[in-house]
Design a protein around this motif. Structure first.
Motif, PDB file in Angstrom:
ATOM      1  N   PHE B 199      76.791  32.783 123.919  1.00  0.00           N
ATOM      2  CA  PHE B 199      76.747  34.341 123.852  1.00  0.00           C
ATOM      3  C   PHE B 199      75.054  34.783 124.245  1.00  0.00           C
ATOM      4  O   PHE B 199      75.100  35.592 125.106  1.00  0.00           O
ATOM      5  N   HIS B 200      74.148  33.916 123.582  1.00  0.00           N
ATOM      6  CA  HIS B 200      72.854  34.218 124.188  1.00  0.00           C
ATOM      7  C   HIS B 200      72.724  33.769 125.678  1.00  0.00           C
ATOM      8  O   HIS B 200      71.886  34.619 126.290  1.00  0.00           O
ATOM      9  N   GLU B 201      73.207  32.900 126.089  1.00  0.00           N
ATOM     10  CA  GLU B 201      73.217  32.513 127.585  1.00  0.00           C
ATOM     11  C   GLU B 201      73.951  33.559 128.289  1.00  0.00           C
ATOM     12  O   GLU B 201      73.479  33.876 129.256  1.00  0.00           O
ATOM     13  N   LYS B 202      75.086  33.970 127.931  1.00  0.00           N
ATOM     14  CA  LYS B 202      75.895  34.886 128.930  1.00  0.00           C
ATOM     15  C   LYS B 202      75.147  36.263 128.808  1.00  0.00           C
ATOM     16  O   LYS B 202      74.877  36.791 130.021  1.00  0.00           O
ATOM     17  N   TYR B 203      74.337  36.828 127.753  1.00  0.00           N
ATOM     18  CA  TYR B 203      73.467  37.866 127.818  1.00  0.00           C
ATOM     19  C   TYR B 203      72.089  37.771 128.265  1.00  0.00           C
ATOM     20  O   TYR B 203      71.225  38.662 128.196  1.00  0.00           O
ATOM     21  N   SER B 204      71.530  36.535 128.341  1.00  0.00           N
ATOM     22  CA  SER B 204      70.218  36.347 128.560  1.00  0.00           C
ATOM     23  C   SER B 204      69.428  36.784 127.448  1.00  0.00           C
ATOM     24  O   SER B 204      68.410  37.351 127.973  1.00  0.00           O
ATOM     25  N   LEU B 205      69.756  36.449 126.309  1.00  0.00           N
ATOM     26  CA  LEU B 205      69.228  37.145 125.107  1.00  0.00           C
ATOM     27  C   LEU B 205      68.373  36.116 124.899  1.00  0.00           C
ATOM     28  O   LEU B 205      68.518  34.853 124.877  1.00  0.00           O
ATOM     29  N   SER B 206      67.116  36.255 124.244  1.00  0.00           N
ATOM     30  CA  SER B 206      66.096  34.998 123.635  1.00  0.00           C
ATOM     31  C   SER B 206      66.901  34.620 122.330  1.00  0.00           C
ATOM     32  O   SER B 206      67.257  35.439 121.392  1.00  0.00           O
ATOM     33  N   TYR B 207      66.348  33.329 122.065  1.00  0.00           N
ATOM     34  CA  TYR B 207      67.488  32.633 120.957  1.00  0.00           C
ATOM     35  C   TYR B 207      66.248  32.196 119.695  1.00  0.00           C
ATOM     36  O   TYR B 207      65.084  31.673 120.163  1.00  0.00           O
ATOM     37  N   ASN B 208      66.275  32.877 118.449  1.00  0.00           N
ATOM     38  CA  ASN B 208      65.497  32.624 117.680  1.00  0.00           C
ATOM     39  C   ASN B 208      66.092  31.970 116.483  1.00  0.00           C
ATOM     40  O   ASN B 208      67.134  32.470 115.777  1.00  0.00           O
ATOM     41  N   SER B 209      65.645  30.683 116.385  1.00  0.00           N
ATOM     42  CA  SER B 209      66.432  29.549 115.459  1.00  0.00           C
ATOM     43  C   SER B 209      66.155  30.230 114.042  1.00  0.00           C
ATOM     44  O   SER B 209      66.940  29.832 113.087  1.00  0.00           O
ATOM     45  N   GLU B 210      65.093  30.938 113.706  1.00  0.00           N
ATOM     46  CA  GLU B 210      64.876  31.475 112.471  1.00  0.00           C
ATOM     47  C   GLU B 210      65.976  32.585 112.067  1.00  0.00           C
ATOM     48  O   GLU B 210      66.222  32.602 110.900  1.00  0.00           O
ATOM     49  N   TYR B 211      66.790  32.948 112.812  1.00  0.00           N
ATOM     50  CA  TYR B 211      67.986  33.695 112.542  1.00  0.00           C
ATOM     51  C   TYR B 211      69.067  33.031 112.251  1.00  0.00           C
ATOM     52  O   TYR B 211      70.181  33.644 111.715  1.00  0.00           O
ATOM     53  N   ILE B 212      69.115  31.657 112.214  1.00  0.00           N
ATOM     54  CA  ILE B 212      70.095  31.107 111.423  1.00  0.00           C
ATOM     55  C   ILE B 212      69.832  30.600 110.049  1.00  0.00           C
ATOM     56  O   ILE B 212      69.040  29.743 109.897  1.00  0.00           O
ATOM     57  N   ILE B 213      70.532  31.234 108.995  1.00  0.00           N
ATOM     58  CA  ILE B 213      70.116  31.031 107.585  1.00  0.00           C
ATOM     59  C   ILE B 213      71.216  30.132 106.983  1.00  0.00           C
ATOM     60  O   ILE B 213      72.512  30.644 106.929  1.00  0.00           O
ATOM     61  N   ASP B 214      70.586  29.171 106.576  1.00  0.00           N
ATOM     62  CA  ASP B 214      71.683  27.816 106.059  1.00  0.00           C
ATOM     63  C   ASP B 214      71.854  28.258 104.403  1.00  0.00           C
ATOM     64  O   ASP B 214      70.957  29.010 103.810  1.00  0.00           O
ATOM     65  N   LYS B 215      72.485  27.489 103.878  1.00  0.00           N
ATOM     66  CA  LYS B 215      72.849  27.365 102.476  1.00  0.00           C
ATOM     67  C   LYS B 215      73.138  28.717 101.663  1.00  0.00           C
ATOM     68  O   LYS B 215      72.723  28.955 100.672  1.00  0.00           O
ATOM     69  N   CYS B 216      73.896  29.578 102.302  1.00  0.00           N
ATOM     70  CA  CYS B 216      74.528  30.708 101.808  1.00  0.00           C
ATOM     71  C   CYS B 216      75.932  30.774 101.272  1.00  0.00           C
ATOM     72  O   CYS B 216      76.630  30.635 102.170  1.00  0.00           O
ATOM     73  N   LEU B 217      76.206  30.692 100.129  1.00  0.00           N
ATOM     74  CA  LEU B 217      77.435  30.253  99.677  1.00  0.00           C
ATOM     75  C   LEU B 217      77.859  31.282  98.626  1.00  0.00           C
ATOM     76  O   LEU B 217      79.190  31.754  98.529  1.00  0.00           O
ATOM     77  N   TYR B 218      77.028  31.674  97.547  1.00  0.00           N
ATOM     78  CA  TYR B 218      77.383  32.528  96.807  1.00  0.00           C
ATOM     79  C   TYR B 218      76.751  33.960  96.848  1.00  0.00           C
ATOM     80  O   TYR B 218      75.881  34.121  97.291  1.00  0.00           O
ATOM     81  N   PHE B 219      77.368  34.791  95.866  1.00  0.00           N
ATOM     82  CA  PHE B 219      76.922  36.315  95.931  1.00  0.00           C
ATOM     83  C   PHE B 219      75.299  36.328  95.681  1.00  0.00           C
ATOM     84  O   PHE B 219      74.665  37.113  96.390  1.00  0.00           O
ATOM     85  N   GLU B 220      74.966  35.325  94.884  1.00  0.00           N
ATOM     86  CA  GLU B 220      73.538  35.630  94.210  1.00  0.00           C
ATOM     87  C   GLU B 220      72.556  35.118  95.771  1.00  0.00           C
ATOM     88  O   GLU B 220      71.458  35.185  95.796  1.00  0.00           O
ATOM     89  N   ASP B 221      73.194  34.405  96.824  1.00  0.00           N
ATOM     90  CA  ASP B 221      72.396  33.941  97.871  1.00  0.00           C
ATOM     91  C   ASP B 221      72.154  35.141  98.641  1.00  0.00           C
ATOM     92  O   ASP B 221      71.183  35.222  99.676  1.00  0.00           O
ATOM     93  N   GLY B 222      72.975  36.447  98.675  1.00  0.00           N
ATOM     94  CA  GLY B 222      72.466  37.430  99.242  1.00  0.00           C
ATOM     95  C   GLY B 222      71.097  38.047  98.951  1.00  0.00           C
ATOM     96  O   GLY B 222      70.415  38.525  99.924  1.00  0.00           O
ATOM     97  N   GLU B 223      70.460  38.068  98.167  1.00  0.00           N
ATOM     98  CA  GLU B 223      69.327  38.420  97.654  1.00  0.00           C
ATOM     99  C   GLU B 223      68.195  37.417  98.577  1.00  0.00           C
ATOM    100  O   GLU B 223      67.397  37.668  98.892  1.00  0.00           O
ATOM    101  N   LYS B 224      68.745  36.248  98.669  1.00  0.00           N
ATOM    102  CA  LYS B 224      67.603  35.055  99.083  1.00  0.00           C
ATOM    103  C   LYS B 224      67.603  35.533 100.605  1.00  0.00           C
ATOM    104  O   LYS B 224      66.549  35.370 101.417  1.00  0.00           O
ATOM    105  N   VAL B 225      68.887  35.897 101.245  1.00  0.00           N
ATOM    106  CA  VAL B 225      69.032  36.170 102.693  1.00  0.00           C
ATOM    107  C   VAL B 225      67.853  37.451 103.093  1.00  0.00           C
ATOM    108  O   VAL B 225      67.179  37.164 104.087  1.00  0.00           O
ATOM    109  N   ILE B 226      68.272  38.383 102.352  1.00  0.00           N
ATOM    110  CA  ILE B 226      67.174  39.533 102.382  1.00  0.00           C
ATOM    111  C   ILE B 226      65.804  39.251 102.248  1.00  0.00           C
ATOM    112  O   ILE B 226      64.870  39.716 103.087  1.00  0.00           O
TER     113      ILE B 226
END
Lengths: 319, 319
Positions: B199-226
């Motif tokens: 997708f990023h290649e198709k639209y020549s968008l810059s790729y930010n690895s920070e935007y990939i957030i790992d270990k999100c499984l449960y309701f309470e992980d929503g707070e961690k994401v924010i």
């Protein structure tokens, strides 16, 4: 599939010799042993583990009876059981019964037939007398306060929990209190009903059967509860909700309908699941993982024991 | 426990005669048959079912490998599997692996030893090559798109889902899109990562690895994401969240912190669980119950089949 007779034929030895080699018995000549092992190798022969069970009488399987595996209460209990089973090198056989009695009987029959070494019943529909009949075949552990039969158990006292929660609401001025449960039958709901009745007698409050709301299990049932409350002539000022998921559903539904919590209606949830913490719901903490672990340990321990697990009221913002 | 030898002794007959009576063979005199049945009755003798399995080679048990039983995704999949097992008179053996490879191997070994008739792997850490080795011992069914080995499967295309969802967000003006996943390893996350990169290649968008957030499984992980998003130099304007539970946690956390959805951040959840409906979360519907049912049916069917299940974007209020 290759069987022991085929191996004997290939190795040109007797079936007894093959059996001796497979079971590491002495008194087999080196030549015969090697011939058998060659046959095993070339046929990729697998000893049928059921034959091993037959001699040892152990399957390392523990059965778990629970009505629904996708309900957060039971899935947390199951997680505790599974964690402990993992540590003790056992596997679990799942009996998801949807509260059908014949499915519970099937689990009991598997114990009788030695297909499982023990059985954990998280919630039952069978009479205790039926369960008692099967105790001779192996350990059965229940997750309720059982006095009638001699069986291990790990439980919380739903009578005490309800009494204390009702008292807490009374002290905060509530006189019209309702409650939501998963099903009206079952030992836990019987004890809750008793506590509710005793509370009303103690304070000479009028008893309104409309305030007992049945079949509340999932998040989405919260909306149903609020719709039901809105249809009542006199609405309760507080609800005990025996599942945090349902309590969370009630909170979301009230937000949508501009009903103020706790001013219009106060809510106490059950379990202290993460959703209760995040949504600031006052709740009764029930240590389900710990209960699950203990249920498992009781199943593999030959001594009968009964453990009441303490609970805790967590005060937040819905009362 | 009484065994067949004890019965023979009590009935004053040979072991062979006892065996004949227990298996309903002919050629036993009426007197001897009655003597054996009396002994069976007086000792409450139970035929060991493992001996029956030994002769029939069927246990009517299907193994289910899943990392956690309390995660809504897996508990719904398990519910579907369990419902179908109930209808077909099978029981399930649960392997909760916490993604430990040796626990997966244990399940595969139980198939090899004929302790289970088949195995459903809902999510794996083992290489496909390892699984392939065990296919000779019985049916194994996977819940992913497998091309490398010849095995039955029921799956959704995570590549397509991600591509379509990213496209949907792009059409609505989003250029800085992040995503939340349960674990970064595993086939599903690999395919999602691929779609994200394409997708990023198709639209020549810059790729930010920070935007990939790992270990999100449960309701309470929503707070961690924010909390994680708030620490970023440039925050994403939209998030694909591969679990409705986590998406709901994000919504609640944003409400608390006065972050506006979708104006400050847009959210797309996954699964279309009831919580997504009640909280008006835009989500990708994945028919988990139906997938579970099909996984079970594939396990008891001898033909290899691969079924891709279609998904649907449900538009609500978080984009």
């Amino acid at each position: 599939m290759t069987n022991i007779k085929d191996l004997a034929k290939m190795a040109r030895v007797s079936v007894t010799t093959v059996s001796r080699v497979l079971n590491n018995h002495p008194y087999v000549s080196k030549e015969k042993r090697e011939a058998v092992l060659d046959a095993v190798k070339s046929t990729n022969y697998q000893k049928n583990i059921n034959a091993v069970h037959l001699s040892k009488g152990k399957t390392k399987l523990i059965g778990v009876v629970l009505p629904f595996s996708d309900h957060p209460y039971f899935s947390l209990l199951l997680k505790g059981i599974a964690k402990q089973a993992l540590e003790n090198n056992y596997h679990l056989v799942l009996f998801q019964t949807d509260y059908m009695q014949n499915k519970e009987i099937e689990a009991l029959e598997m114990l009788q037939k030695k297909q499982i070494d023990g059985l954990i019943i998280c919630s039952r529909t069978c009479d205790l007398q039926i369960i008692e009949e099967y105790l001779q075949f192996g350990p059965i552990v229940l997750s309720e306060d059982v006095k009638e039969i001699n069986v291990s158990s790990t439980f919380v006292s739903h009578y005490k929990i309800f009494s204390n929660a009702l008292e807490y609401l009374y002290q905060r001025g509530h006189r019209k209190i309702g409650y939501c449960i998963g099903r009206s039958t079952g030992a836990n709901s019987y004890n809750r009903g008793l506590a509710y009745k005793d509370f009303h007698e103690k304070y000479s409050l009028s008893y309104n059967s409309e305030y007992i709301i049945d079949k509340c299990l999932y998040f989405e049932d919260g909306e149903k509860v609020i719709n039901q409350v809105k249809l009542m002539n006199i609405a309760p000022s507080a609800l005990l909700v025996t599942s945090d998921q349902v309590a969370a559903g009630i909170v979301v539904s009230c937000q949508k309908q501009q009903i103020s919590i706790p001013d219009d209606i106060a809510i106490i949830g059950f379990d202290n699941q993460p959703i209760a913490k995040m949504m600031d719901i006052t709740t009764i903490e029930i240590p389900l993982m710990e209960m699950g672990r203990n249920l498992f340990l009781q199943t593999i321990n030959s001594e009968i024991s009964n453990k009441e697990v303490p609970v805790k009221l967590i005060e937040r913002k819905t009362v």
